[in-house]
Design a protein around this motif. Structure first.
Motif, mmCIF file in Angstrom:
data_model
loop_
_atom_site.group_PDB
_atom_site.id
_atom_site.type_symbol
_atom_site.label_atom_id
_atom_site.label_comp_id
_atom_site.label_asym_id
_atom_site.label_seq_id
_atom_site.Cartn_x
_atom_site.Cartn_y
_atom_site.Cartn_z
ATOM 1 N N THR A 226 42.539 55.014 19.034
ATOM 2 C CA THR A 226 42.965 56.008 20.023
ATOM 3 C C THR A 226 41.881 57.067 20.147
ATOM 4 O OG1 THR A 226 44.138 57.258 18.316
ATOM 5 C CG2 THR A 226 45.416 55.648 19.591
ATOM 6 N N ASN A 227 42.009 57.897 21.179
ATOM 7 C CA ASN A 227 40.986 58.903 21.445
ATOM 8 C C ASN A 227 41.463 60.310 21.076
ATOM 9 O OD1 ASN A 227 39.253 56.971 22.482
ATOM 10 N ND2 ASN A 227 39.954 57.266 24.587
ATOM 11 N N LEU B 250 26.237 67.766 13.179
ATOM 12 C CA LEU B 250 26.633 66.680 14.071
ATOM 13 C C LEU B 250 27.597 65.723 13.376
ATOM 14 C CD1 LEU B 250 26.277 65.276 16.817
ATOM 15 C CD2 LEU B 250 24.357 64.015 15.812
ATOM 16 N N ALA B 251 27.333 65.426 12.110
ATOM 17 C CA ALA B 251 28.248 64.561 11.357
ATOM 18 C C ALA B 251 29.624 65.198 11.244
ATOM 19 C CB ALA B 251 27.671 64.279 9.965
ATOM 20 N N ARG B 252 29.686 66.494 11.032
ATOM 21 C CA ARG B 252 30.981 67.170 10.921
ATOM 22 C C ARG B 252 31.761 67.045 12.229
ATOM 23 N NH1 ARG B 252 34.157 71.002 7.989
ATOM 24 N NH2 ARG B 252 36.034 71.157 9.246
ATOM 25 N N ILE B 253 31.088 67.277 13.354
ATOM 26 C CA ILE B 253 31.779 67.234 14.639
ATOM 27 C C ILE B 253 32.261 65.819 14.946
ATOM 28 C CG2 ILE B 253 31.488 67.553 17.120
ATOM 29 C CD1 ILE B 253 29.476 69.765 16.484
ATOM 30 N N LEU C 212 36.338 64.651 14.825
ATOM 31 C CA LEU C 212 36.959 64.104 16.032
ATOM 32 C C LEU C 212 37.507 62.704 15.786
ATOM 33 C CD1 LEU C 212 34.416 65.337 18.726
ATOM 34 C CD2 LEU C 212 36.708 66.228 18.269
ATOM 35 N N ALA C 213 36.832 61.928 14.925
ATOM 36 C CA ALA C 213 37.353 60.598 14.576
ATOM 37 C C ALA C 213 38.683 60.708 13.840
ATOM 38 C CB ALA C 213 36.329 59.854 13.720
ATOM 39 N N SER D 272 45.829 61.068 14.992
ATOM 40 C CA SER D 272 47.162 61.660 15.110
ATOM 41 C C SER D 272 47.163 63.134 15.446
ATOM 42 C CB SER D 272 47.929 61.467 13.781
ATOM 43 O OG SER D 272 47.209 62.042 12.713
ATOM 44 N N PHE D 273 45.981 63.755 15.579
ATOM 45 C CA PHE D 273 45.960 65.200 15.746
ATOM 46 C C PHE D 273 45.645 65.642 17.164
ATOM 47 C CE2 PHE D 273 45.559 64.476 11.288
ATOM 48 C CZ PHE D 273 46.322 65.475 10.722
#
Length: 816
Positions: free
Chosen positions: A241-242, A513-516, A520-521, A526-527
């Motif tokens: 899901t996105n 960049l890894a954190r963002i 998001l993944a 579910s968030f």
């Protein structure tokens, strides 16, 4: 004695080699700990579990957290490794260590399971050499299912993956080490198929311990120094899901622009290939929300027919853009800072009349010939902008900044007017006092970081009140105060990460960049919806912000929506009060905000107090409003929110104050204060300097300081001074006595002679005796030369007559 020194040197060398190789040969595989360690460490793990992360993901793990190991071989479970490796690494890290550690993966999201390569960056920012040490790489064994856990480190039972040795680091030295986790180790942890994992995110942490493994393990609770460790994430596979993501994109002028860009600067800033134009293209691709600095609209509209073509094109794009947008304060002046220094009402610009002054554009530097346009070609060919421009009447500030706000925050109270004024608050100055200040002046729609909200019971002085408050410099805002606004919460952790991705070093950008990407993944599962804002500093000065948006645009698990749309919106009616509301700001960033806040408040107060003295010089300008509009623009820029985390704000404030001191002097006399006057009359040159950025017309009144001298010619002279230039005025003088000390007093006024701007006294030392002696000496020399000349002429004449007589006599003899 020499033998003793040799033995000592040999022993020391052996100890150093043992430290280096001891750290380097530590087993890279996972070592099983003794079961009896778990009971003694769990209590400490739960105590320190909720400490937030910092700018490089420094989640503050409990020092005595148990490290769980895999069942690879029983032979690896020797008694030397029964102690907790993470506890030992943290124990060996001293409180006064000055190491900065950044851990970043080469690939934040892996679509197939392959080896994971990390880069560990370590820098010694202290003044002493860091001893030989080691870096340990830990991993949280379970996949992270809640973004809150990203701020809590590798958990209670981390796995020790690797240990690498680090040599001694001199002050300001740095090192980069590559750490590889092979596929075999990942398989032993159950990470084998990325498709099956479906976007599973795992947490990794690097801990640097100066001194290697020499220190003994301890069971006492101990907190790591803030920058001696770093946490990052890696995601395997794509979520099914996105995540819905809304982005706030600020459109601001470059930091070098203090007021309004000149014509030449406007052509450069809004060129099609420039950062600001490219940022607008990227924002349109991601359906972002625009936060516009009103100075951009002023620069695009104030020059009328003289506006560069590239600027007119940018204005057309902005006015026809379908993106939701709202206006910031002028120069993004921090409303929270204004509330802190207790201004009666929000400061605003009274106008931009100074942009119509020919001298404002005449002194602007021409851009380099990097772009093919007739406008810039004329500039490069030597066309003097402003020379052929007459003073133009600039439209009012209301017309220049006319804009319809279409970015209405999430409506949490339908009784509030959605078309009311909108504010974007900076977390450094957000508190209940700020909200009251906004409410008193008609602001109803606000954007603010979730870290600015405090838990309802945090003000009661309970046990956890200090931890629940914002990590920034204020105590945050309460839900009761927010109820009177339409408020949209911004994800503080992602906003901070975006700031580092745009303005940080290469290592910080990779870590951010890894954190963002990986948060998001996690949110894709579910968030749902979240919002973050790009950094307000540097968006118009570089290309890293645009690169960040391009990297986000290709993510398959992100759906870009507008900030006030999407499912699962962050309404303020029921905020989620947990520790993750604190932003992932490093201790260094927080200290910078705290330090800058006091400096910013002091600088803003001093600038406002000095404004009246500076405006006294406006009477010598062709349009007195030039200076008042110009100075207010400078003050508002000084209060900009982009300086909240500026690493060298003290230099910014000093530069501002130095120029303020110049402006307060307007026109000054720069000639020598002591002048020697030889002779009875002379023309005294006096140099005047115009400190203002606009042309000034003045009257110079010269008055004799004593009867010893008399002024000749006009006693009042009118003079035009070019902006920032020095001009010379001639004052004719005549001395009445042969020797005396006197002076001349110069009063500089406006042309109406009602306002005196500067008074200077030039002391004169008169010595006309020198002139008399000089005349006598030169007269004697001249007389001597005349006498000598006559004498030589007589002698030569007599010599010629005598020679002629002799020749005549000789000829007569020959004839006879």
């Amino acid at each position: 004695m020499k033998k003793l020194r040799l033995i000592s040197s040999t022993a020391l060398s052996c100890a150093l080699l043992l430290n280096i190789f001891g750290a380097a040969i530590s087993p890279p595989t996972l070592v099983k700990n003794a079961q009896n360690t778990q009971a003694s460490t769990n209590s400490h793990a739960k105590t320190a579990q909720n400490k937030p992360a910092d700018a490089t993901g420094h989640a503050q793990n409990p020092p005595n957290t148990q490290v769980r190991t895999s069942n690879l071989t029983k032979a690896q479970a020797d008694t030397s490794n029964r102690a907790n490796p993470l506890a030992r690494a943290q124990t060996n890290t001293t409180q006064n260590s000055e190491a900065i550690v950044t851990l970043s993966p080469d690939t934040p999201q892996k679509h197939t399971v392959s080896e994971v390569v990390f880069t560990v960056y370590i820098k010694n920012r202290g003044e002493q050499t860091l001893p030989v040490g080691a870096v340990k790489l830990f991993m949280r064994p379970e996949a992270v299912l809640d973004p809150d856990l990203l701020n809590r480190g590798v958990g209670e039972n981390p796995l020790l993956l690797k240990t690498i040795g680090i040599g001694a680091l001199e002050p300001d030295a740095q090192t980069r080490q590559t750490v590889t986790v092979p596929v075999e180790q990942l398989a032993q942890l159950g990470i084998t198929d990325a498709t099956t994992l479906g976007g599973a995110t795992y947490l990794f942490q690097a801990v640097f311990s100066p001194g290697g493994n020499a220190a003994k393990p301890t069971t006492s609770a101990q907190t790591l120094p803030a920058d001696n460790y770093s946490t990052t994430t890696v995601t395997f596979g794509n979520p099914t899901t996105n995540a819905q993501l809304g982005i706030i994109v600020p459109l601001l002028l470059p930091e070098t622009t203090e007021t309004i860009p000149s014509l030449a600067e406007t052509a450069e800033i809004f060129r099609v290939t420039g950062p600001l134009s490219q940022l607008l293209y990227a924002a349109e691709a991601l359906d972002a929300t625009l936060a516009i600095d009103p100075r951009i609209l002023i620069a695009l509209r104030c020059y009328g027919a003289n506006t560069p073509p590239v600027a007119r094109e940018f204005l057309d794009r902005l006015e026809t853009s379908p993106l939701p947008s709202f206006l910031l304060q002028y120069a993004d002046a921090d409303l929270g800072l204004q509330a802190k220094i207790k201004v009666p009402s929000p400061l605003a610009s009274p106008g931009a009349s100074f942009t119509g002054s020919p001298s404002f554009n005449n002194t602007a530097p021409a851009p380099e010939p990097a772009h093919n346009s007739d406008f810039l070609s004329n500039l490069v060919a030597g066309a003097d902008l402003g020379q052929n421009l007459k003073p133009a009447k600039v439209p009012s500030i209301e017309k220049l900044t006319a804009w319809q706000n279409t970015a209405i925050p999430n409506i949490s109270n339908t009784a509030i007017d959605a078309s009311a004024r909108t504010a974007w608050l900076d977390s450094a100055t957000t508190n209940n006092e700020t909200l009251q200040f906004l409410a008193n002046h008609g602001y109803k729609n606000i954007f603010l970081a979730d870290s600015s909200i405090t838990e309802p019971n945090s003000q009661s002085g309970g046990e956890d009140s200090s931890q629940n408050n914002s990590a920034d410099s204020t105590n945050g805002v309460s839900v009761a105060e927010l109820s009177q606004f339409n408020a949209t919460l911004l994800n503080g952790a992602l906003t901070d990460a975006a700031q580092r991705a745009a303005t940080g070093t290469a290592e910080q950008r990779a870590h951010a960049l890894a954190r963002i990407i990986n948060e998001l993944a996690i949110r894709a599962k579910s968030f749902g919806h979240t919002i973050f804002a790009l950094d307000r500093s540097g968006v118009a000065d570089g290309t890293e912000t645009v690169n960040l948006l391009h990297q986000l645009a290709v993510l398959e698990h992100v759906e870009f929506v507008r900030a006030n749309q999407g499912t699962g919106r962050a309404e303020t009616a029921q905020p989620h009060f947990t520790q993750q509301l604190q932003p992932a700001s490093s201790h260094q960033q927080n200290n910078t905000k705290l330090k800058n806040l006091e400096l910013r408040a002091a600088s803003a107060t001093r600038a406002l107090n000095q404004e009246a003295a500076i405006l006294r010089g406006s009477t010598i300008l062709t349009d007195p409003q030039y200076l008042s509009h110009y100075q207010r623009a400078r003050i508002l820029n000084l209060m900009s929110a982009k300086y909240a985390q500026h690493t060298n704000y003290k230099s910014v404030a000093t530069t501002f104050q130095n120029y303020n001191n110049q402006l307060s002097s307007s026109v000054t006399v720069v000639s020598a204060t002591h002048t020697y006057l030889f002779g009875s009359s002379t023309n005294l040159p006096v140099q005047l300097h115009n400190n203002l950025p606009f042309g000034a017309r003045i009257h110079i009144h010269a008055t004799a300081g004593s009867p010893a001298i008399a002024l000749q010619g006009e006693k009042v002279q009118e003079k035009y001074l070019a902006p920032g230039q020095t001009s010379t005025v001639i004052v004719p003088l005549q001395s009445r006595i042969t020797h005396a000390d006197s002076s001349i007093v110069l009063n500089i006024t406006d042309v109406t002679e009602k306002h005196t701007l500067h008074t200077a006294t030039i002391r004169l030392f008169i010595s006309s005796t020198v002139e008399t002696f000089g005349i006598i000496i030169f007269s004697l020399i001249a007389a001597s030369l005349i006498v000598f000349g006559v004498y030589r002429s007589v002698r030569r004449r007599r010599a010629r007559v005598s020679q002629a007589a002799d020749q005549s006599h000789a000829q007569r003899k020959r004839t006879t």
